[in-house]
Write a protein that holds these residues in place. Structure first.
Motif, PDB file in Angstrom:
ATOM      1  N   ARG A  86     -10.803 -25.808  16.074  1.00 35.46           N
ATOM      2  CA  ARG A  86     -11.783 -24.993  15.244  1.00 35.46           C
ATOM      3  C   ARG A  86     -10.395 -24.398  14.662  1.00 35.46           C
ATOM      4  N   GLU A  87      -9.651 -24.830  15.200  1.00 39.26           N
ATOM      5  CA  GLU A  87      -8.811 -23.964  13.450  1.00 39.26           C
ATOM      6  C   GLU A  87      -7.903 -25.557  12.537  1.00 39.26           C
ATOM      7  N   LYS A  88      -8.319 -26.412  13.098  1.00 39.32           N
ATOM      8  CA  LYS A  88      -8.672 -27.775  12.339  1.00 39.32           C
ATOM      9  C   LYS A  88      -8.061 -27.604  10.984  1.00 39.32           C
ATOM     10  N   ARG A  89      -7.667 -27.795   9.634  1.00 34.71           N
ATOM     11  CA  ARG A  89      -7.818 -28.297   8.602  1.00 34.71           C
ATOM     12  C   ARG A  89      -9.649 -28.844   8.774  1.00 34.71           C
ATOM     13  N   ALA A  90     -10.114 -29.230   7.015  1.00 34.03           N
ATOM     14  CA  ALA A  90     -11.097 -29.796   6.680  1.00 34.03           C
ATOM     15  C   ALA A  90     -10.582 -30.701   6.335  1.00 34.03           C
ATOM     16  N   ASP A  91      -9.451 -31.317   5.601  1.00 33.38           N
ATOM     17  CA  ASP A  91      -8.955 -32.688   5.666  1.00 33.38           C
ATOM     18  C   ASP A  91      -8.219 -33.023   6.980  1.00 33.38           C
ATOM     19  N   GLY A  92      -8.241 -32.479   8.014  1.00 34.41           N
ATOM     20  CA  GLY A  92      -8.169 -33.484   9.269  1.00 34.41           C
ATOM     21  C   GLY A  92      -6.735 -32.510   9.780  1.00 34.41           C
ATOM     22  N   ALA A  93      -5.957 -32.203   8.950  1.00 33.40           N
ATOM     23  CA  ALA A  93      -4.556 -31.716   9.263  1.00 33.40           C
ATOM     24  C   ALA A  93      -4.534 -30.250   9.999  1.00 33.40           C
ATOM     25  N   ALA A  94      -3.958 -30.870  11.444  1.00 32.97           N
ATOM     26  CA  ALA A  94      -3.886 -28.913  11.568  1.00 32.97           C
ATOM     27  C   ALA A  94      -2.772 -27.730  10.777  1.00 32.97           C
ATOM     28  N   PHE A  95      -3.257 -26.829  11.143  1.00 35.35           N
ATOM     29  CA  PHE A  95      -2.952 -25.914  10.321  1.00 35.35           C
ATOM     30  C   PHE A  95      -1.022 -25.558  10.790  1.00 35.35           C
ATOM     31  N   ASP A  96       0.202 -24.908  10.574  1.00 35.78           N
ATOM     32  CA  ASP A  96       1.465 -24.955  10.659  1.00 35.78           C
ATOM     33  C   ASP A  96       1.240 -23.757  10.754  1.00 35.78           C
ATOM     34  N   LEU A  97       1.525 -23.652  12.264  1.00 37.23           N
ATOM     35  CA  LEU A  97       1.937 -22.054  12.739  1.00 37.23           C
ATOM     36  C   LEU A  97       2.773 -20.917  11.689  1.00 37.23           C
ATOM     37  N   ALA A  98       3.585 -21.975  10.924  1.00 36.82           N
ATOM     38  CA  ALA A  98       4.339 -20.921   9.970  1.00 36.82           C
ATOM     39  C   ALA A  98       2.983 -19.888   9.107  1.00 36.82           C
ATOM     40  N   ALA A  99       1.480 -19.853   9.470  1.00 33.53           N
ATOM     41  CA  ALA A  99       0.902 -20.137   8.651  1.00 33.53           C
ATOM     42  C   ALA A  99      -0.044 -18.699   9.302  1.00 33.53           C
ATOM     43  N   PHE A 100       0.901 -17.986  10.440  1.00 35.41           N
ATOM     44  CA  PHE A 100       0.302 -16.909  11.428  1.00 35.41           C
ATOM     45  C   PHE A 100       2.051 -16.942  11.733  1.00 35.41           C
ATOM     46  N   PRO A 101       2.368 -15.616  11.255  1.00 35.10           N
ATOM     47  CA  PRO A 101       3.319 -15.380  11.619  1.00 35.10           C
ATOM     48  C   PRO A 101       3.806 -14.797  13.070  1.00 35.10           C
ATOM     49  N   GLU A 246       6.297  -9.113  16.873  1.00 35.07           N
ATOM     50  CA  GLU A 246       5.545  -8.149  15.577  1.00 35.07           C
ATOM     51  C   GLU A 246       5.451  -7.703  15.440  1.00 35.07           C
ATOM     52  N   THR A 247       4.414  -8.007  14.377  1.00 33.44           N
ATOM     53  CA  THR A 247       4.467  -8.458  12.403  1.00 33.44           C
ATOM     54  C   THR A 247       3.716  -6.522  11.974  1.00 33.44           C
ATOM     55  N   PRO A 248       3.917  -6.437  11.209  1.00 32.05           N
ATOM     56  CA  PRO A 248       3.632  -5.020  10.686  1.00 32.05           C
ATOM     57  C   PRO A 248       1.706  -5.568  10.664  1.00 32.05           C
ATOM     58  N   HIS A 249       0.735  -6.152  10.415  1.00 33.05           N
ATOM     59  CA  HIS A 249      -0.079  -6.337  10.353  1.00 33.05           C
ATOM     60  C   HIS A 249      -1.154  -7.100  11.123  1.00 33.05           C
ATOM     61  N   GLY A 250      -0.214  -7.433  11.850  1.00 28.42           N
ATOM     62  CA  GLY A 250      -0.742  -8.957  13.235  1.00 28.42           C
ATOM     63  C   GLY A 250      -1.682  -8.525  14.405  1.00 28.42           C
ATOM     64  N   PRO A 251      -2.694  -8.981  14.108  1.00 28.13           N
ATOM     65  CA  PRO A 251      -3.291  -8.666  15.354  1.00 28.13           C
ATOM     66  C   PRO A 251      -3.336  -8.762  17.349  1.00 28.13           C
TER      67      PRO A 251
END
Length: 271
Positions: A86-101, A246-251
């Motif tokens: 469910r975390e894959k992009r609509a074009d079929g490619a996986a999100f890069d973990l860099a987008a979730f620091p 730990e990041t400033p705004h990450g949940p």
């Protein structure tokens, strides 16, 4: 031909033994090599080579095709180090973990993260552990983190340590023991042994008993967490292990820490 429910299949996924995965697919679904090859977009010849141990599948791109083709549920995908479908992009490619620091790395198990956990322990000032009995983490002399928890005068780091262990007196312990094929008496004895061995550390160590069925496993070393999960199919150290910063705004980091503190508030201190 859905993959991932059986314990032996999950073990093969955790080991990234694709040949074994394909053999289990054949065994449990009756699928032919040709059908597997068509489903995972590989040649039948390559599937045959993988099944018979003459080739290995190592690339994440191949894992993606296998996971999509069989298909695998998200928890099985995680065992291969893949993001949830469910975390894959609509074009079929996986999100890069860099987008979730916050999530900087995913390991197949705690053992795979061993060196990095110890590297963080060597520089940390604080350690929080949420586990069941914690013998492999800190309770025994050759445990993963015990040497860092010794007082400084004994050559340790003198870490401030807080450990949450499952209350051995509760029905949750018997339920957890049944999930992993162990007797309730054995699991309870292991928890009590861990408490006794933690008492022997003679440093800044606090040990508590929490009172619910274990779900998450946490190792926090200052601003870094290594988290896994408990389930009926595996023990916590066998779970995929996520390195969360730990990041400033990450949940995630804050959420796990909030949960730890909430469990601590309702726990009984024993050491």
């Amino acid at each position: 031909m859905v993959v991932g429910a059986r314990a032996e299949v999950r073990q093969a996924l955790r080991a990234r033994n694709i040949g074994a995965v394909f053999r289990y697919v054949q065994q449990y679904s009756g699928a032919s090599q040709a059908r597997i090859a068509s489903a995972v977009d590989l040649s039948q010849g390559r599937v045959n080579e993988i099944i018979n141990g003459r080739q290995e599948a190592k690339d994440l791109e191949v894992y993606e095709r296998i996971a999509d083709g069989l298909p695998m549920p998200d928890d099985a995908r995680h065992l291969l180090g893949l993001v949830a479908s469910r975390e894959k992009r609509a074009d079929g490619a996986a999100f890069d973990l860099a987008a979730f620091p916050e999530v900087v790395r995913v390991y197949s198990s705690q053992a795979a993260a061993r060196d990095e956990i110890r590297q963080h322990a060597a520089a940390a000032e604080e350690l929080d552990v949420l586990a069941v009995r914690s013998l492999g983490l800190i309770g025994l002399n050759d445990s993963l983190l015990r040497e860092y928890c010794l007082p400084r005068e004994q050559g340790g780091r003198g870490l401030r340590v807080r450990v949450l262990l499952l209350d051995p007196e509760l029905p949750a312990t018997a339920r957890r023991a049944a999930e992993i094929g162990e007797s309730a008496e054995s699991l309870a004895s292991g928890i009590r042994l861990a408490e006794a061995r933690l008492r022997d550390l003679d440093g800044d160590v606090q040990v508590y008993r929490y009172r619910q069925l274990p779900t998450w496993r946490i190792i926090r070393l200052d601003g870094t967490m290594f988290t896994g999960a408990f389930d009926a199919g595996w023990e916590g150290h066998e779970s995929a292990t996520y390195k969360v910063m730990e990041t400033p705004h990450g949940p995630l980091f804050r959420g796990f820490q909030r949960m730890f503190e909430a469990l601590l508030d309702g726990a009984e201190r024993t050491v």
